[in-house]
Motif scaffolding. Structure first.
Motif, PDB file in Angstrom:
ATOM      1  N   UNK A 102       0.808  -1.218   0.000  1.00  0.00           N
ATOM      2  CA  UNK A 102       0.000   0.000   0.000  1.00  0.00           C
ATOM      3  C   UNK A 102       0.843   1.271   0.000  1.00  0.00           C
ATOM      4  N   UNK A 103       2.082   1.190   0.484  1.00  0.00           N
ATOM      5  CA  UNK A 103       2.964   2.363   0.490  1.00  0.00           C
ATOM      6  C   UNK A 103       3.150   2.933  -0.915  1.00  0.00           C
ATOM      7  N   UNK A 104       2.982   2.087  -1.931  1.00  0.00           N
ATOM      8  CA  UNK A 104       3.173   2.547  -3.306  1.00  0.00           C
ATOM      9  C   UNK A 104       2.116   3.582  -3.697  1.00  0.00           C
ATOM     10  N   UNK A 105       0.966   3.583  -3.013  1.00  0.00           N
ATOM     11  CA  UNK A 105      -0.045   4.618  -3.254  1.00  0.00           C
ATOM     12  C   UNK A 105       0.533   5.994  -2.936  1.00  0.00           C
ATOM     13  N   UNK A 106       1.304   6.058  -1.863  1.00  0.00           N
ATOM     14  CA  UNK A 106       1.939   7.315  -1.479  1.00  0.00           C
ATOM     15  C   UNK A 106       3.020   7.697  -2.483  1.00  0.00           C
ATOM     16  N   UNK A 107       3.763   6.692  -2.957  1.00  0.00           N
ATOM     17  CA  UNK A 107       4.806   6.947  -3.946  1.00  0.00           C
ATOM     18  C   UNK A 107       4.205   7.561  -5.209  1.00  0.00           C
ATOM     19  N   UNK A 108       3.030   7.070  -5.616  1.00  0.00           N
ATOM     20  CA  UNK A 108       2.364   7.649  -6.787  1.00  0.00           C
ATOM     21  C   UNK A 108       1.984   9.103  -6.525  1.00  0.00           C
ATOM     22  N   UNK A 109       1.621   9.405  -5.284  1.00  0.00           N
ATOM     23  CA  UNK A 109       1.339  10.791  -4.926  1.00  0.00           C
ATOM     24  C   UNK A 109       2.567  11.667  -5.030  1.00  0.00           C
ATOM     25  N   UNK A 110       3.751  11.070  -4.767  1.00  0.00           N
ATOM     26  CA  UNK A 110       4.998  11.834  -4.887  1.00  0.00           C
ATOM     27  C   UNK A 110       5.141  12.446  -6.281  1.00  0.00           C
ATOM     28  N   UNK A 111       4.684  11.714  -7.281  1.00  0.00           N
ATOM     29  CA  UNK A 111       4.831  12.181  -8.671  1.00  0.00           C
ATOM     30  C   UNK A 111       4.152  13.540  -8.847  1.00  0.00           C
TER      31      UNK A 111
END
Length: 477
Positions: free
Chosen positions: A72-81
């Motif tokens: 689920x942390x990857x959801x935050x990574x996508x927000x980083x973009x």
């Protein structure tokens, strides 16, 4: 893995860094230390920022989150973009247009003296705590696997750790770090690659992509429960705002961008940095899936932050894997800590003491060197406080999370400055910025305990919003 192997690794590693420091520190002055003479190649800055973004905490913790939180942390990574796009298109043009050394001088031009000092002070507080905590984790690992064998006390371990950083940053500053961070990022990525390759072979995985995609821990998107901390929109929006404040409003990260030759190079740096960071984070999460399955299949008692260290050093994966793990951990920790020490020195020198306004260049340089030593000593003291006075690891983790509250006022200040044309009653700004995090904590606490709604990382947005509202109440007409 024998202590001699670790000593040889550390000596070789830091010999290389000190040699780079010698080459980049020739004829260095304050301009070199603070801005690298605006001569850094953008591709080196972009690559080196990966290591600075992925600290030792990330190196250890992200794989350990997979068992409880899946990917689920990857959801935050996508927000980083989204956040990095805002930095590249909005903040970098502002910083380059104003020719800033410290990004917080913008607040003085926009609002006034008290706003400027408040913004810089929140950065200094947050980055000091964050850097000390990251170094605490690494010093703890070195203490357990090396220094305890020789009866060396923890305070000596910490002092050696900080001394090594000081040695290769005291002269060249940010110019040295642009080059050392590039090397350290490379070491970290090699370490992750070696660990993935070794575990895949050990588990006889023929197709890694198929194995990861079909794994029960590989779920990325969570839309089911809006109250949960891992709900998609919470993490995605939080990721975007975290990227803005912890990169775009952070002297540590922006100081590297401001060493590029011009705005166009700095924007290219952010573009490629974003792409590589997303890919690297995915590989960390994939590694977490492999490590979790490996621990379960081999009956290893390893969870959370202990997952990666225990398997790498005790999981029968060979001495090469153990050494590469240690190399990656040290590289990840030092690539964030060295730039933190330099940025703290820069911000205190420029924002608090205003040494750039002194006419005597020799006085400027002597003052900067003293500040650099002072922050080195301060980091040692804070790390020792973590060790000897806050023994409960969950409490330490909460302190580290609390540092995130200090970025909320910065978010509110910059948002008000960039998106409104109003000025504010400057003397009220420190009070507003102190009250906003307190109100955020109270709201978050009662929301969770009374309604079961977990703000999670969304507290940053709430904090920034409350700061923005406070500034609106004291705007000048």
């Amino acid at each position: 893995m024998q202590p001699l192997h670790i000593i040889l690794l550390i000596v070789t590693y830091f010999s290389v860094l000190i040699f780079i420091s010698y080459l980049t520190g020739k004829s260095a002055n304050n301009t070199t230390f603070f801005k690298a003479n605006n001569s850094s190649p953008w591709y080196l800055v972009a690559f080196g920022m990966i290591g600075a973004s992925l600290s030792g905490v990330t190196f250890i913790s992200v794989p350990g989150w997979v068992e409880a939180q899946s990917m689920s942390y990857f959801q935050m990574v996508l927000g980083y973009v989204v956040g990095y796009a805002i930095i590249g298109l909005l903040l970098l043009p502002l910083y380059y247009r104003l020719h800033l050394t410290s990004i917080y001088t913008y607040l003085e031009e926009r609002f006034g003296y008290y706003s400027y000092k408040t913004g810089a002070s929140f950065f200094l507080l947050s980055r000091t705590i964050g850097a000390a905590f990251r170094l605490f984790l690494v010093a703890n690992v070195l203490q357990v696997i090396l220094f305890d064998n020789y009866g060396i006390p923890f305070w000596v371990t910490v002092s050696i750790t900080i001394l090594l950083i000081w040695l290769y940053t005291f002269k060249g500053g940010i110019k040295t770090i642009v080059w050392t961070d590039t090397l350290q990022t490379l070491f970290m990525l090699i370490a992750v690659g070696v660990c993935i390759y070794t575990i895949s072979n050990e588990m006889n995985i023929e197709n890694l992509a198929t194995y990861i995609s079909s794994n029960k821990y590989a779920k990325i998107f969570f839309f089911e429960d809006i109250s949960a901390g891992n709900y998609f929109w919470k993490q995605f929006l939080s990721g975007a705002f975290i990227a803005v404040v912890m990169t775009g409003l952070d002297q540590d990260m922006m100081q590297k961008n401001l060493t590029c030759r011009n705005l166009k190079d700095a924007q290219k740096n952010m573009f490629w940095f974003t792409i590589v960071l997303v890919i690297v984070n995915f590989f960390f999460l994939a590694l977490g899936v492999l490590l979790t399955d490996y621990a379960l299949k081999n009956g290893l008692e390893a969870q959370k932050d202990q997952l990666f260290p225990i398997i790498a050093t005790q999981g029968n994966l060979g001495i090469a894997t153990a050494l590469f793990f240690l190399l990656g951990l040290i590289a990840a920790a030092y690539s964030s800590a060295d730039s933190a020490l330099t940025s703290l020195t820069t911000s205190f020198s420029i924002d608090i003491l205003e040494i750039d306004k002194k006419k005597d260049k020799n006085v400027q340089e002597k003052t900067r060197k003293r500040i650099h030593v002072g922050f080195s000593i301060l980091l040692i003291l804070i790390i020792l406080i973590f060790k000897y006075f806050i023994a409960n690891e969950s409490v330490i983790a909460n302190i580290f999370k609390a540092a995130g509250y200090t970025y909320g006022p910065l978010l509110g200040l910059y948002a008000f400055g960039l998106f409104t044309k109003y000025n504010v009653k400057d003397k009220m700004v420190p009070i507003i910025c102190l009250l906003a995090p307190i109100l955020t904590f109270v709201i978050s606490y009662y929301s969770l305990n009374s309604f079961g709604f977990d703000f999670g990382f969304f507290v940053l947005i709430l904090n920034g919003f409350l700061t923005f509202i406070g500034l609106s109440l004291y705007k000048k007409k």
